[in-house]
Design an enzyme around this catalytic site. Structure first.
Site, short mmCIF file in Angstrom:
data_model
loop_
_atom_site.label_atom_id
_atom_site.label_comp_id
_atom_site.label_asym_id
_atom_site.label_seq_id
_atom_site.Cartn_x
_atom_site.Cartn_y
_atom_site.Cartn_z
N SER A 146 -8.11 0.76 24.40
CA SER A 146 -6.77 1.24 24.14
C SER A 146 -6.56 1.17 22.63
CB SER A 146 -5.77 0.35 24.88
OG SER A 146 -4.47 0.63 24.41
N ARG A 172 7.20 1.58 16.12
CA ARG A 172 8.04 1.81 17.31
C ARG A 172 9.53 1.98 16.98
NH1 ARG A 172 3.49 3.38 18.84
NH2 ARG A 172 2.25 2.07 20.19
N ASP A 180 4.89 -3.08 23.40
CA ASP A 180 5.50 -1.82 22.99
C ASP A 180 6.68 -1.42 23.87
OD1 ASP A 180 3.96 -1.33 20.71
OD2 ASP A 180 2.31 -0.57 21.92
N ASP A 234 -1.92 9.53 29.84
CA ASP A 234 -0.72 8.86 30.36
C ASP A 234 0.55 9.68 30.13
OD1 ASP A 234 -1.97 6.66 31.40
OD2 ASP A 234 -1.50 5.32 29.73
N1 ARG Z 1 -0.99 -6.00 20.04
C1 ARG Z 1 -0.44 -5.11 19.07
C2 ARG Z 1 1.06 -5.15 19.09
O1 ARG Z 1 1.63 -5.63 20.03
C3 ARG Z 1 -0.99 -3.71 19.23
C4 ARG Z 1 -0.39 -2.91 20.29
C5 ARG Z 1 -1.02 -1.56 20.38
N2 ARG Z 1 -0.39 -0.71 21.35
C6 ARG Z 1 -1.06 0.00 22.24
N3 ARG Z 1 -0.33 0.68 23.09
N4 ARG Z 1 -2.36 0.05 22.30
O2 ARG Z 1 1.70 -4.69 18.17
#
Ligand code: ARG
Length: 405
Positions: free
Chosen positions: A178, A97, A126, A15
């Site tokens: 993912s 983040r 995210d 990506d």
């Molecule tokens: N659901 C979790 C959160 O919102 C994990 C997110 C993981 N991010 C990803 N791009 N796979 O913090």
């Protein structure tokens, strides 16, 4: 006019690799691919990722090691706050983040860039965290989110775009999950996990042994964590910085198959998702920290803090790390942690982490008050009058309302 610059949070995956080219094509910007080391998968070679970005055509590439800052300024706050979203998720990605955004913004300032960019999709949390944290730190910077813009592209379209533009496509069959990881844990979603009835296959796990399998030891292991002002400072009596300690706890917990969490969670964008977490260090640290608070915090503070912890986790999950309310909650939490000194013993065994002892110079637990044996100093006579007054409103209500409850 001189070409504008964009600082991209680059992971090395397909990506964000496609994003490099796409940004050049659609925004005509010079892309500085920035790889943040937050303690993700130790098999990843950071310099290889940096070189890959340059090969694809990034104007510049750099690796920034954020591991200590992540441990000391972000994870540390989550430990003090017992931060668990929906009482379960230790906020692994949500904590990293805001740190990444802080450095994207710093880099943008240092290099006079007009844009920062990330590779988040338009369905997750995210994207919110990147965009909102940037708005909080520098509202004049524009955030570009190509993957959200090209949302209509299928995976096949993306691969076709990559091969047309000479972007290396992983030769190995890409895993259909993912994954996001950092030193506080690992998150896994998508693929077969999208059916919440299906038992998560063993091959999704990367940090933890199967607790029921032959690799999880048959004998329990005990460790002692020493805390000072709410933060762990030593493991089994050996002083270590937070980063080292987290890594050590990840290894111990991983060995015993501890810290697996299977969760249906409510995303900020409104949908429910099925998430698997591997968080051995987080579970050990929060369990031990909570055990110390249980013995040290006075009842009112303990109960009030519990309410605020829930709010704290929700704010962090929802991308509001840099917000006045979150800052105010941190001040309250810090005030509660001044006397959180002591030791907690944890036992690891077959997927479980259990508290088996705690002590503190500030313990409010009083043996003489608690004991049912010799030496009891609790005033039972006072209990009678206390109960009389405590029950008085109910007694009054019941004598009027004959129907009862
Ligand atoms: N659901 C979790 C959160 O919102 C994990 C997110 C993981 N991010 C990803 N791009 N796979 O913090």
């Amino acid at each position: 006019m001189a070409q504008k610059t964009c600082i991209l949070a680059y992971s090395g995956g397909l990506d964000t690799s496609v994003v490099i080219k796409w940004l050049q094509e659609h925004y005509d910007v010079a892309v500085i691919a920035t790889v943040f080391d937050v303690g993700q998968d130790k098999t990843e070679d950071m310099t290889f990722i940096e070189k890959k970005a340059l090969d694809i055509g990034a104007y510049g590439a750099q690796v920034i090691d954020l591991r200590e800052e992540f441990a000391n300024n972000y994870i540390s706050k989550a430990i003090k706050a017992n931060g668990l979203y929906e009482n379960k998720y230790p906020l692994v990605s949500a904590l990293s983040r805001p740190l990444m955004v802080k450095h994207l913004v710093d880099q943008a300032h240092a290099r006079g860039a007009d844009f920062i960019a990330h590779g988040c999709t338009g369905k997750g949390n995210d994207q919110v965290r990147f965009d909102v944290a940037c708005a909080a730190l520098d509202p004049s910077l524009q955030v570009l989110a190509p993957v959200r813009e090209w949302n209509l592209l299928t995976r096949a379209d993306e691969i076709a775009y990559a091969s047309e533009h000479g972007i290396p496509i992983p030769v190995t069959q890409e895993r259909p999950y993912s994954v996001d990881d950092n030193l506080f844990g690992r998150t896994i979603e998508c693929g077969i996990l999208e059916d919440p009835w299906v038992t998560p296959p063993e091959d999704i796990f990367g940090l933890t042994n199967d607790p029921a399998g032959p690799d999880a030891p048959d004998t329990p292991q005990e460790v002692t964590l020493t805390f000072e002002a709410g933060l762990p400072i030593a493991l089994d009596g050996e002083q270590m910085d937070l980063l080292t300690l987290i890594n050590a706890l990840t290894d111990i917990g991983g060995l015993h198959g501890c810290g697996r969490i299977d969760m249906i969670e409510n995303r900020l964008v409104g949908l429910k998702s099925h998430e698997i977490y591997e968080v051995p260090a987080a579970v050990a640290l929060l369990t031990a920290h909570k055990a110390l608070e249980d013995i040290c915090l006075d009842r009112d503070t303990a109960h009030f803090k519990l309410d605020l912890e829930h709010k704290w986790a929700e704010l962090v999950y929802n991308g509001l790390w840099y917000s006045p309310l979150k800052a105010a909650l941190d001040s309250f939490i810090d005030a509660t942690q001044k006397t959180m000194d002591g030791e907690v013993r944890l036992q690891y065994f077959k997927g479980n982490i259990t508290v088996c002892g705690r002590r503190s110079p500030y313990a409010l637990y009083d043996f003489k008050l608690a004991t049912y044996d010799e030496g009891d100093s609790f005033n039972r006579d006072a209990a009678k009058g206390f109960i009389e007054i405590h029950g008085l409103p109910l007694r009054t209500w019941s004598s009027l309302h004959s129907s009862g409850l």
